[in-house]
Design a protein around this motif. Structure first.
Motif, PDB file in Angstrom:
ATOM      1  N   VAL A 177     -46.786  24.133 -29.335  1.00 41.77           N
ATOM      2  CA  VAL A 177     -48.169  24.068 -28.858  1.00 41.77           C
ATOM      3  C   VAL A 177     -48.176  24.110 -27.331  1.00 41.77           C
ATOM      4  N   PRO A 178     -49.260  24.555 -26.726  1.00 46.83           N
ATOM      5  CA  PRO A 178     -49.318  24.591 -25.257  1.00 46.83           C
ATOM      6  C   PRO A 178     -49.260  23.187 -24.658  1.00 46.83           C
ATOM      7  N   HIS A 179     -48.543  23.047 -23.571  1.00 42.45           N
ATOM      8  CA  HIS A 179     -48.465  21.775 -22.844  1.00 42.45           C
ATOM      9  C   HIS A 179     -49.355  21.883 -21.604  1.00 42.45           C
ATOM     10  N   GLY A 180     -50.647  21.763 -21.829  1.00 45.22           N
ATOM     11  CA  GLY A 180     -51.597  21.846 -20.733  1.00 45.22           C
ATOM     12  C   GLY A 180     -52.090  23.272 -20.518  1.00 45.22           C
ATOM     13  N   GLU A 181     -53.104  23.386 -19.666  1.00 50.75           N
ATOM     14  CA  GLU A 181     -53.747  24.690 -19.438  1.00 50.75           C
ATOM     15  C   GLU A 181     -52.789  25.709 -18.842  1.00 50.75           C
ATOM     16  N   ALA A 182     -51.896  25.266 -17.961  1.00 50.16           N
ATOM     17  CA  ALA A 182     -50.971  26.200 -17.315  1.00 50.16           C
ATOM     18  C   ALA A 182     -50.036  26.859 -18.324  1.00 50.16           C
ATOM     19  N   ASP A 183     -49.794  26.184 -19.449  1.00 56.14           N
ATOM     20  CA  ASP A 183     -48.851  26.708 -20.445  1.00 56.14           C
ATOM     21  C   ASP A 183     -49.523  27.684 -21.416  1.00 56.14           C
ATOM     22  N   LEU A 184     -50.850  27.815 -21.343  1.00 53.87           N
ATOM     23  CA  LEU A 184     -51.552  28.717 -22.259  1.00 53.87           C
ATOM     24  C   LEU A 184     -51.054  30.155 -22.108  1.00 53.87           C
ATOM     25  N   ALA A 185     -50.703  30.543 -20.893  1.00 50.30           N
ATOM     26  CA  ALA A 185     -50.255  31.912 -20.635  1.00 50.30           C
ATOM     27  C   ALA A 185     -48.933  32.236 -21.328  1.00 50.30           C
ATOM     28  N   ASN A 186     -48.256  31.232 -21.842  1.00 53.54           N
ATOM     29  CA  ASN A 186     -46.992  31.448 -22.552  1.00 53.54           C
ATOM     30  C   ASN A 186     -47.192  31.570 -24.060  1.00 53.54           C
ATOM     31  N   HIS A 187     -48.451  31.675 -24.506  1.00 53.70           N
ATOM     32  CA  HIS A 187     -48.749  31.765 -25.938  1.00 53.70           C
ATOM     33  C   HIS A 187     -49.544  33.021 -26.267  1.00 53.70           C
ATOM     34  N   THR A 188     -49.679  33.263 -27.553  1.00 54.56           N
ATOM     35  CA  THR A 188     -50.379  34.440 -28.074  1.00 54.56           C
ATOM     36  C   THR A 188     -51.718  34.012 -28.656  1.00 54.56           C
ATOM     37  N   PHE A 189     -52.750  34.841 -28.453  1.00 52.98           N
ATOM     38  CA  PHE A 189     -54.106  34.446 -28.844  1.00 52.98           C
ATOM     39  C   PHE A 189     -54.794  35.498 -29.715  1.00 52.98           C
ATOM     40  N   VAL A 190     -55.774  34.994 -30.458  1.00 53.16           N
ATOM     41  CA  VAL A 190     -56.687  35.820 -31.259  1.00 53.16           C
ATOM     42  C   VAL A 190     -58.063  35.686 -30.630  1.00 53.16           C
ATOM     43  N   SER A 191     -58.746  36.823 -30.405  1.00 58.22           N
ATOM     44  CA  SER A 191     -60.055  36.739 -29.773  1.00 58.22           C
ATOM     45  C   SER A 191     -60.948  37.887 -30.225  1.00 58.22           C
ATOM     46  N   HIS A 192     -62.144  37.901 -29.688  1.00 52.84           N
ATOM     47  CA  HIS A 192     -63.143  38.905 -30.036  1.00 52.84           C
ATOM     48  C   HIS A 192     -62.775  40.251 -29.428  1.00 52.84           C
ATOM     49  N   ASP A 193     -63.093  41.326 -30.152  1.00 49.54           N
ATOM     50  CA  ASP A 193     -62.761  42.663 -29.678  1.00 49.54           C
ATOM     51  C   ASP A 193     -63.726  43.162 -28.601  1.00 49.54           C
ATOM     52  N   ASP A 194     -64.886  42.521 -28.492  1.00 57.69           N
ATOM     53  CA  ASP A 194     -65.889  42.927 -27.509  1.00 57.69           C
ATOM     54  C   ASP A 194     -65.744  42.067 -26.260  1.00 57.69           C
ATOM     55  N   ASN A 195     -65.321  42.664 -25.166  1.00 53.11           N
ATOM     56  CA  ASN A 195     -65.135  41.910 -23.924  1.00 53.11           C
ATOM     57  C   ASN A 195     -66.449  41.444 -23.322  1.00 53.11           C
ATOM     58  N   ALA A 196     -67.554  41.988 -23.829  1.00 50.35           N
ATOM     59  CA  ALA A 196     -68.867  41.563 -23.339  1.00 50.35           C
ATOM     60  C   ALA A 196     -69.434  40.401 -24.155  1.00 50.35           C
ATOM     61  N   ASN A 197     -68.704  39.959 -25.184  1.00 49.88           N
ATOM     62  CA  ASN A 197     -69.180  38.840 -25.992  1.00 49.88           C
ATOM     63  C   ASN A 197     -69.393  37.609 -25.118  1.00 49.88           C
ATOM     64  N   ARG A 198     -70.577  36.978 -25.235  1.00 47.17           N
ATOM     65  CA  ARG A 198     -70.955  35.900 -24.321  1.00 47.17           C
ATOM     66  C   ARG A 198     -70.869  34.512 -24.940  1.00 47.17           C
ATOM     67  N   ALA A 199     -70.231  34.375 -26.088  1.00 48.92           N
ATOM     68  CA  ALA A 199     -70.049  33.042 -26.659  1.00 48.92           C
ATOM     69  C   ALA A 199     -69.296  32.171 -25.655  1.00 48.92           C
ATOM     70  N   PRO A 200     -69.719  30.926 -25.465  1.00 45.35           N
ATOM     71  CA  PRO A 200     -69.086  30.090 -24.427  1.00 45.35           C
ATOM     72  C   PRO A 200     -67.578  29.972 -24.568  1.00 45.35           C
ATOM     73  N   PHE A 201     -67.091  29.824 -25.788  1.00 47.09           N
ATOM     74  CA  PHE A 201     -65.645  29.658 -25.968  1.00 47.09           C
ATOM     75  C   PHE A 201     -64.905  30.976 -25.705  1.00 47.09           C
ATOM     76  N   THR A 202     -65.538  32.101 -26.050  1.00 51.62           N
ATOM     77  CA  THR A 202     -64.920  33.398 -25.754  1.00 51.62           C
ATOM     78  C   THR A 202     -64.866  33.635 -24.248  1.00 51.62           C
ATOM     79  N   THR A 203     -65.938  33.275 -23.559  1.00 45.11           N
ATOM     80  CA  THR A 203     -65.971  33.409 -22.102  1.00 45.11           C
ATOM     81  C   THR A 203     -64.896  32.546 -21.455  1.00 45.11           C
ATOM     82  N   TRP A 204     -64.750  31.315 -21.949  1.00 46.04           N
ATOM     83  CA  TRP A 204     -63.724  30.409 -21.400  1.00 46.04           C
ATOM     84  C   TRP A 204     -62.332  31.011 -21.600  1.00 46.04           C
ATOM     85  N   LEU A 205     -62.077  31.521 -22.785  1.00 44.66           N
ATOM     86  CA  LEU A 205     -60.759  32.097 -23.063  1.00 44.66           C
ATOM     87  C   LEU A 205     -60.498  33.306 -22.170  1.00 44.66           C
TER      88      LEU A 205
END
Length: 292
Positions: A177-205
């Motif tokens: 699991v990630p050890h803090g926000e800085a470690d997020l870049a060392n992991h793989t993610f699943v996200s929305h295919d639309d880069n314009a999606n404005r959901a708050p959590f998608t924007t944060w990611l």
């Protein structure tokens, strides 16, 4: 112009591109379609269509007329949708639309409402497309994000949708699991295919994780959840999903900035009808069970 039948025929020929297609849709003989087009062109003194072996294409004059015809047809569709919702009884179609990700919360309420009102037929529409209340495409919309501001709609706050950042146990076993926000870049993610999606959590990611870390994208939240469950990477799911999928592991503390506001939206012409009001009361009475 006093002959709507001829204009409607021309509109359908333009939409279908052929006389036979328009005749089938209108339920008339193809000779009637040709007669209507000839009569309309004769009355206006201009050619509305170019005839060619593959069918009919609107001329510039035809396009002008058909733009008006389409607006009129849309108004008739809107009127029909409103009339259908004006009955005094709680019966007939009840059309509700929302994002697919709240289906697990909303569907049991819809089923319970239909059980209490057996003369109602539920039509639940989900997806990315915004169904238009002013055209009668839905009676009640549950929408996320900023407060909707379409004209002629009644908007009420409904609830907050909380999400969690999770991964399947199979992913955690392989990558930890990630050890803090800085470690997020060392992991793989699943996200929305639309880069314009404005959901708050998608924007944060999008603002927190490098784009190259997103290895799996999908257009529907349900598809993203399926990918997360299959171990494709870390991603967001609604908090209620955790109770149904014990294999999911929260890998990062929940952030308030991820939360989306949900709104109940109805068209002003249908808002006071018995069916809509009865459903809204029923839904609000169940909101405490839906909060997360």
């Amino acid at each position: 112009m006093d002959n709507w039948d001829e204009i409607r025929t021309a509109y359908q020929v333009a939409r279908k591109g052929t006389v036979s297609g328009a005749a089938e849709l209108l339920g008339v003989h193809h000779a009637t379609v040709i007669r209507h087009i000839d009569a309309l062109e004769g009355r206006l003194g201009v050619k509305l269509f170019q005839r060619h072996p593959r069918g009919y294409t609107a001329t510039e004059a035809g396009a002008d007329l058909l733009q008006v015809a389409q607006a009129t047809d849309d108004q008739f569709t809107q009127l029909a949708g409103r009339i259908k919702g004006r009955g005094e009884g709680v019966s007939g179609d009840l059309v509700v639309t929302s994002l697919g990700q709240v289906s697990r919360m909303i569907t049991p309420v819809l089923v319970a409402f239909q059980r209490e009102h057996p003369d109602v037929r539920i039509r639940y529409r989900t997806g990315e497309r915004l169904f238009r209340l002013e055209y009668g495409e839905a009676h009640v919309a549950i929408r996320a994000g900023t407060m909707p501001d379409e004209p002629d709609n009644v908007v009420q706050p409904f609830m907050q949708l909380h999400v969690a950042l999770v991964a399947a146990q199979s992913y955690v076993d392989r990558h930890g699991v990630p050890h803090g926000e800085a470690d997020l870049a060392n992991h793989t993610f699943v996200s929305h295919d639309d880069n314009a999606n404005r959901a708050p959590f998608t924007t944060w990611l999008r603002n927190t994780v490098p784009d190259e870390c997103v290895a799996y994208r999908a257009t529907e939240n349900r598809n993203m959840q399926d990918a997360i469950l299959a171990g494709a990477g870390i991603g967001f799911v609604p908090v209620p999903a955790l109770a149904h999928h014990p294999d999911l592991v929260e890998v990062f503390p929940r952030q308030e900035v991820w939360t989306s506001s949900l709104w109940l939206v109805t068209h002003v012409d249908l808002h006071r009808t018995a069916k809509v009001q009865t459903f809204l009361r029923f839904l609000k009475n169940h909101v405490n069970g839906l909060k997360t």
